[in-house]
Scaffold this active site. Structure first.
Site, PDB file in Angstrom:
ATOM      1  N   SER A  59      -6.973  -0.611   4.049  1.00 41.98           N
ATOM      2  CA  SER A  59      -5.577  -0.355   4.421  1.00 41.98           C
ATOM      3  C   SER A  59      -5.247   1.131   4.495  1.00 41.98           C
ATOM      4  O   SER A  59      -4.351   1.537   5.242  1.00 41.98           O
ATOM      5  CB  SER A  59      -4.631  -1.031   3.418  1.00 41.98           C
ATOM      6  N   GLY A  88      -6.813  -4.489   2.840  1.00 38.59           N
ATOM      7  CA  GLY A  88      -7.372  -5.447   1.893  1.00 38.59           C
ATOM      8  C   GLY A  88      -8.876  -5.554   1.911  1.00 38.59           C
ATOM      9  O   GLY A  88      -9.469  -6.244   1.067  1.00 38.59           O
ATOM     10  N   ASN A 118     -10.755  -1.274  -3.052  1.00 36.57           N
ATOM     11  CA  ASN A 118     -10.367  -2.667  -3.295  1.00 36.57           C
ATOM     12  C   ASN A 118     -11.406  -3.429  -4.107  1.00 36.57           C
ATOM     13  O   ASN A 118     -11.146  -4.542  -4.561  1.00 36.57           O
ATOM     14  CB  ASN A 118     -10.110  -3.387  -1.967  1.00 36.57           C
ATOM     15  N   ASP A 207       2.973   4.616  -3.556  1.00 41.73           N
ATOM     16  CA  ASP A 207       2.648   3.534  -4.490  1.00 41.73           C
ATOM     17  C   ASP A 207       1.419   3.868  -5.319  1.00 41.73           C
ATOM     18  O   ASP A 207       0.817   2.994  -5.943  1.00 41.73           O
ATOM     19  CB  ASP A 207       2.423   2.220  -3.732  1.00 41.73           C
TER      20      ASP A 207
END
Length: 233
Positions: A59, A88, A118, A207
């Site tokens: 991502s 992802g 991930n 984030d």
């Protein structure tokens, strides 16, 4: 049983055992739903040719089409660049994609790889590095003329104590050894995103994982000297 048959059976058994014990990071596997649609759209793009540069990842790479779209236009808009990032994705998903059309019929001058974050919640640094190594080998086999720039997995989490960041750092130390200075190159730009104490700003990663537009600017500017050399211009 003759000796030839015995040797053959032993070889088959050993091969099956290797597959069974290999980490999931190296076992190619697709994903369902919209993932397959994006995968196919990337295949459709590369079939058109005129691909000099590819970015391969998850991502964070796909985000060149989101927060990073203006930066992408500035740095890569005239470079026949293709975004091969899917949100992802883990190493095993990228491995499957590269075996199923993402590189078919093209021979980019350069490829930028940034993958593994991930996997950091479920795999060891060694397992993640194995996955990245397979991806590099795929590129070497499928597009042997391509210069490969392997980026250290970017830092994540608020500070150096973040567990997943620590996994990434350990896998990066292993992945660095893949560089041969001829076909495969390694670059760690992680410190460009951090302050002097190793803290990650939400201005760079809102984030604490995905980049803002200023974050993409840092990425592009940090790899530009290396990329210019690899592209031969």
């Amino acid at each position: 049983m003759n000796s030839f048959l015995l040797v053959a059976l032993i070889a088959v058994s050993a091969s099956a055992q290797d597959v069974a014990t290999a980490p999931d990071t190296v076992k190619p596997v697709p994903r369902a739903g919209g993932w397959m649609n994006r995968h196919q759209s990337m295949n459709d793009r590369v079939k058109k040719g005129d691909v000099d540069l590819v970015f391969i990842g998850d991502s964070i790479t796909q985000g060149w089409e989101g927060n990073g779209k203006n930066v992408w236009k500035t740095f890569y808009g005239d470079r026949n660049a293709v975004n091969l990032g899917i949100g992802g994705d883990r190493t095993q998903h990228v491995i499957w994609r590269l075996d199923n059309g993402n590189l078919e019929g093209i021979s980019p001058k350069a490829a930028v790889i940034m993958i593994g974050t991930n996997n950091s919640g479920s795999n060891s640094p060694e397992e993640i590095a194995e996955g990245v190594e397979v991806i590099v080998k795929q590129l070497r086999e499928k597009t042997p003329e391509t210069k490969i720039l392997v980026l250290a997995t970017f830092p994540r989490g608020p500070n150096p104590a973040d567990a997943k960041r620590q996994v990434n750092e350990k896998s990066n130390a292993i992945v660095e050894k893949l560089a041969d200075g001829e076909h495969v190159f390694y670059l760690d730009i992680g410190d460009k995103f951090l302050d002097d104490d190793g803290n990650l700003s939400r201005d760079i990663m809102p984030d604490l994982l995905h980049l803002s537009e200023p974050g993409y600017t840092i990425w592009a500017e940090s790899i530009e000297p290396s990329l210019t050399k690899l592209l031969g211009k």
